[in-house]
Design an enzyme around this catalytic site. Structure first.
Site, PDB file in Angstrom:
ATOM      1  N   GLY A  12     -21.600   7.933   4.945  1.00 55.95           N
ATOM      2  CA  GLY A  12     -20.527   6.968   4.689  1.00 55.95           C
ATOM      3  C   GLY A  12     -20.757   5.683   5.469  1.00 55.95           C
ATOM      4  CG  ASP A  13     -18.191   3.988   7.360  1.00 55.65           C
ATOM      5  OD1 ASP A  13     -17.383   3.677   6.467  1.00 55.65           O
ATOM      6  OD2 ASP A  13     -17.901   4.705   8.330  1.00 55.65           O
ATOM      7  CE  LYS A  16     -19.518   4.181   0.353  1.00 58.91           C
ATOM      8  NZ  LYS A  16     -19.753   4.397   1.801  1.00 58.91           N
ATOM      9  N   GLY A  40     -13.061   3.001   3.509  1.00 62.65           N
ATOM     10  CA  GLY A  40     -12.806   1.644   3.972  1.00 62.65           C
ATOM     11  C   GLY A  40     -14.043   0.825   3.635  1.00 62.65           C
ATOM     12  CG  HIS A  41     -15.570   0.753   0.275  1.00 62.23           C
ATOM     13  ND1 HIS A  41     -15.674   1.143  -1.028  1.00 62.23           N
ATOM     14  CD2 HIS A  41     -15.797   1.862   1.017  1.00 62.23           C
ATOM     15  CE1 HIS A  41     -15.948   2.445  -1.070  1.00 62.23           C
ATOM     16  NE2 HIS A  41     -16.009   2.901   0.161  1.00 62.23           N
ATOM     17  CD  GLN A 224     -14.957   9.317   0.990  1.00 56.64           C
ATOM     18  OE1 GLN A 224     -14.990   9.765  -0.145  1.00 56.64           O
ATOM     19  NE2 GLN A 224     -14.039   8.478   1.392  1.00 56.64           N
ATOM     20  N   GLY A 301     -10.649   2.674  12.806  1.00 57.79           N
ATOM     21  CA  GLY A 301     -11.012   1.895  13.995  1.00 57.79           C
ATOM     22  C   GLY A 301     -11.835   2.681  15.012  1.00 57.79           C
TER      23      GLY A 301
HETATM   24  P1  GDP Z   1     -18.785   1.096   3.250  1.00 62.96           P
HETATM   25  O1  GDP Z   1     -17.702   2.065   3.588  1.00 62.96           O
HETATM   26  O2  GDP Z   1     -20.042   1.767   2.823  1.00 62.96           O
HETATM   27  O3  GDP Z   1     -18.354   0.035   2.289  1.00 62.96           O
HETATM   28  O4  GDP Z   1     -19.149   0.357   4.612  1.00 62.96           O
HETATM   29  P2  GDP Z   1     -18.100  -0.266   5.678  1.00 62.96           P
HETATM   30  O5  GDP Z   1     -17.539  -1.503   5.120  1.00 62.96           O
HETATM   31  O6  GDP Z   1     -17.157   0.780   6.146  1.00 62.96           O
HETATM   32  O7  GDP Z   1     -19.077  -0.541   6.896  1.00 62.96           O
HETATM   33  C1  GDP Z   1     -20.195  -1.345   6.762  1.00 62.96           C
HETATM   34  C2  GDP Z   1     -20.074  -2.506   7.758  1.00 62.96           C
HETATM   35  O8  GDP Z   1     -21.302  -3.186   7.778  1.00 62.96           O
HETATM   36  C3  GDP Z   1     -19.046  -3.533   7.347  1.00 62.96           C
HETATM   37  O9  GDP Z   1     -18.480  -4.067   8.517  1.00 62.96           O
HETATM   38  C4  GDP Z   1     -19.861  -4.609   6.611  1.00 62.96           C
HETATM   39  O10 GDP Z   1     -19.279  -5.885   6.686  1.00 62.96           O
HETATM   40  C5  GDP Z   1     -21.126  -4.551   7.393  1.00 62.96           C
HETATM   41  N1  GDP Z   1     -22.355  -4.901   6.686  1.00 62.96           N
HETATM   42  C6  GDP Z   1     -22.797  -4.535   5.467  1.00 62.96           C
HETATM   43  N2  GDP Z   1     -24.065  -4.940   5.287  1.00 62.96           N
HETATM   44  C7  GDP Z   1     -24.414  -5.588   6.424  1.00 62.96           C
HETATM   45  C8  GDP Z   1     -25.616  -6.192   6.879  1.00 62.96           C
HETATM   46  O11 GDP Z   1     -26.643  -6.210   6.199  1.00 62.96           O
HETATM   47  N3  GDP Z   1     -25.607  -6.739   8.137  1.00 62.96           N
HETATM   48  C9  GDP Z   1     -24.490  -6.730   8.922  1.00 62.96           C
HETATM   49  N4  GDP Z   1     -24.557  -7.317  10.106  1.00 62.96           N
HETATM   50  N5  GDP Z   1     -23.362  -6.135   8.527  1.00 62.96           N
HETATM   51  C10 GDP Z   1     -23.334  -5.572   7.308  1.00 62.96           C
HETATM   52  P1  IMO Z   2     -16.368   5.121   3.202  1.00 62.18           P
HETATM   53  O1  IMO Z   2     -16.067   5.113   1.724  1.00 62.18           O
HETATM   54  C1  IMO Z   2     -17.173   7.404   6.784  1.00 62.18           C
HETATM   55  C2  IMO Z   2     -15.200  11.273   7.179  1.00 62.18           C
HETATM   56  C3  IMO Z   2     -14.168  11.444   8.266  1.00 62.18           C
HETATM   57  C4  IMO Z   2     -14.374  12.909   8.601  1.00 62.18           C
HETATM   58  C5  IMO Z   2     -14.650  13.521   7.233  1.00 62.18           C
HETATM   59  C6  IMO Z   2     -13.425  14.136   6.566  1.00 62.18           C
HETATM   60  O2  IMO Z   2     -15.791   3.999   3.964  1.00 62.18           O
HETATM   61  O3  IMO Z   2     -17.830   5.311   3.428  1.00 62.18           O
HETATM   62  P2  IMO Z   2     -11.313  13.107   5.345  1.00 62.18           P
HETATM   63  O4  IMO Z   2     -10.247  12.181   5.862  1.00 62.18           O
HETATM   64  O5  IMO Z   2     -12.061  12.591   4.170  1.00 62.18           O
HETATM   65  O6  IMO Z   2     -10.818  14.504   5.136  1.00 62.18           O
HETATM   66  O7  IMO Z   2     -12.369  13.222   6.581  1.00 62.18           O
HETATM   67  O8  IMO Z   2     -15.142  12.482   6.420  1.00 62.18           O
HETATM   68  N1  IMO Z   2     -14.961  10.151   6.234  1.00 62.18           N
HETATM   69  C7  IMO Z   2     -15.671   9.025   6.231  1.00 62.18           C
HETATM   70  N2  IMO Z   2     -16.645   8.600   7.069  1.00 62.18           N
HETATM   71  N3  IMO Z   2     -16.812   6.648   5.732  1.00 62.18           N
HETATM   72  C8  IMO Z   2     -15.867   7.069   4.874  1.00 62.18           C
HETATM   73  O9  IMO Z   2     -15.596   6.416   3.728  1.00 62.18           O
HETATM   74  C9  IMO Z   2     -15.208   8.286   5.125  1.00 62.18           C
HETATM   75  N4  IMO Z   2     -14.235   8.986   4.514  1.00 62.18           N
HETATM   76  C10 IMO Z   2     -14.097  10.129   5.193  1.00 62.18           C
HETATM   77  O10 IMO Z   2     -14.432  10.596   9.364  1.00 62.18           O
HETATM   78  O11 IMO Z   2     -15.525  13.056   9.375  1.00 62.18           O
HETATM   79 MG    MG Z   3     -16.426   2.490   5.169  1.00 64.41          MG
END
Ligand code: GDP
Ligand code: IMO
Ligand code: MG
Length: 423
Positions: A12-13, A16, A40-41, A224, A301
């Site tokens: 995840g994170d 995307k 959280g995207h 995720q 957070g």
């Molecule tokens: P998602 O859940 O897969 O959409 O990812 P999140 O948004 O939760 O976390 C990705 C973090 O990386 C966010 O704060 C984005 O703004 C940041 N991000 C994405 N691509 C890049 C990159 O190439 N460089 C930097 N510095 N930040 C990035």
């Molecule tokens: P995005 O879409 C990262 C993790 C939680 C926990 C496990 C189960 O932003 O990539 P849940 O609340 O789904 O039952 O939690 O999955 N988790 C994520 N980790 N990015 C996410 O979404 C997540 N959604 C759930 O931290 O470990």
């Molecule tokens: Mg995320």
């Protein structure tokens, strides 16, 4: 662009949201198919930061339609908050650009409460969920006792079903020693949200098939990541939906043969939020990234756990998702590192593993075996073309793609739209 499934290839994170925002330019429709507001995207447009939880990240581009598919679990009160929050930032969400599946399941307050209570009961064995009620909501769906959007927007039916559910769940909550829920308070808040959302509620399966007949291009926004998948992840330290490519089909009603490509998004290193094994975890890279103010969760957070890139994991992700193309993000996060490591195998005692074991306890004991790459030690954030990247960065990225077993298609060197390199 054709129909594209975008999945997270790690925990995840992976970034995307940013890649979806970039790819939406070429798509007509963006669909979420699983998960809920545990996601959280993050997307940056100029200096403005947007964090999407339920609404597809495609909403930030004008003229695109966003759909929440049947596979998503929807907290309607939270969704209304998200729509109103976007309106304040001048992002329009209306019945012309947003549809919500009538068969999406509803997350209710007892799901959130149960999520929390179960975590407390588990103590040190907790999953580290987002406490958004996701597990209990999918649990009710599988047990065939859930409420769906189609129930929420029908006042008489909702009242009748909710009354039974609150009574039953209050007994369970009492057994946990938790406070029972008020039927009236829950009912009124959810009915308000139901009224607000009613104009968007639709048969999204029929909508998507009509759109395909009209040759619209659809982008499926995964939430995720692969190793949080209920079937293919590090169970029980997973979420409760299929985060892998198949989830895009079941969660939307679009059949597999209509999907044209699968794009996997991965960071140039690894992060994970919550508990569970992370074989490449490293305090060195965690300290570096946290020190730069990076890698704090977009939903809760929490500081994300960090590690080196794990090609054993991403190769598995490539296999189960059928990844055709890769987007590698956060390359700039490694700009200052002297020696960059990438995991190519696991060691457990005297045994070597070249695959990700399903025995989660064993995976927890795995030590990563690395190969080292010399760092490029210069900023990549201004690179806009492949040839702008330092040679060492290119070599590292080529190695990641080779080890993962998919074609490198996009490199991201910063959170902004323009910080994107297409190969
Ligand atoms: P998602 O859940 O897969 O959409 O990812 P999140 O948004 O939760 O976390 C990705 C973090 O990386 C966010 O704060 C984005 O703004 C940041 N991000 C994405 N691509 C890049 C990159 O190439 N460089 C930097 N510095 N930040 C990035
Ligand atoms: P995005 O879409 C990262 C993790 C939680 C926990 C496990 C189960 O932003 O990539 P849940 O609340 O789904 O039952 O939690 O999955 N988790 C994520 N980790 N990015 C996410 O979404 C997540 N959604 C759930 O931290 O470990
Ligand atoms: Mg995320």
């Amino acid at each position: 662009m054709a129909n594209t499934i975008l999945v997270g290839a790690q925990w995840g994170d992976e970034g995307k949201g940013k890649i979806i925002d970039v790819l939406t330019e070429q798509a007509d429709i963006v669909v979420r198919t699983q998960g809920g507001n545990n996601a959280g995207h993050t997307v940056f447009i100029g200096k403005q930061k947007y964090v999407l939880h339920l609404i597809p990240s495609g909403i930030l581009r004008k003229g695109k339609v966003c759909v929440i598919g049947n596979g998503v679990v929807v907290d309607p009160v939270s969704l209304v908050g998200e729509i109103k929050g976007l309106a304040k930032l001048h992002i329009k969400v209306d019945a012309d650009n947003f549809a919500l599946s009538e068969t999406a399941h509803v997350v209710l307050p007892y799901h959130r409460e149960l999520d929390e209570q179960r975590e407390i009961l588990k103590g040190k064995n907790k999953i580290g969920t987002t406490k958004r009620g996701i597990g209990p909501a999918y649990g009710d769906k599988a047990a065939r006792v859930g409420l769906r959007m189609i129930d929420l927007i029908n006042p008489a039916r909702f009242e009748e079903k909710l009354r039974v559910k609150i009574k039953e769940n209050n007994e369970v909550l009492k057994a946990f020693g938790a406070k029972p829920l008020s039927f009236k308070k829950t009912h009124d808040a959810y009915r308000d949200a139901g009224d607000f959302l009613k104009p968007y509620v639709a048969n999204t399966v029929v909508y998507l098939h009509k759109a395909m007949q009209a040759e619209k291009d659809i982008l499926f926004e995964g939430a995720q990541g692969t190793f949080l998948d209920i079937d293919h992840g590090t169970y029980p330290f997973v979420t409760s939906s299929n985060t892998t490519a198949g989830g895009a089909c079941t969660g939307s009603g679009v059949p597999p043969h209509r999907m044209d490509r699968v794009m996997g998004v991965m960071k140039a290193y690894t992060t994970r939020v919550g508990e569970g094994p992370l074989p490449t975890e490293s305090s060195e890279i965690a300290d570096l990234l946290h020190g730069m103010g990076r890698e704090f969760g977009a939903t809760t957070g929490r500081a994300r756990r960090c590690g080196w890139f794990d090609s054993v994991a991403t190769r598995h992700a490539s296999m189960v998702n059928g990844i055709d193309e890769l987007a590698v993000t956060n390359v700039d996060g490694l700009d200052t590192v002297d020696v960059i490591r990438a995991c190519v195998g696991y060691r457990v005692g005297r045994q070597m593993l070249d695959y990700i074991t399903n025995d989660v306890e064993l995976l927890g004991c795995c030590e990563a075996v690395h190969v080292d790459f010399p760092g490029w030690k210069q900023s990549t954030s201004k690179a806009r073309r492949w040839k702008d990247l330092p040679q060492r960065a290119r070599s590292y990225l080529e190695a990641l793609a080779e080890l993962t077993g998919a074609k490198l298609a996009i490199v991201s060197v910063g959170p902004a739209r323009e910080q994107t390199i297409f190969l």
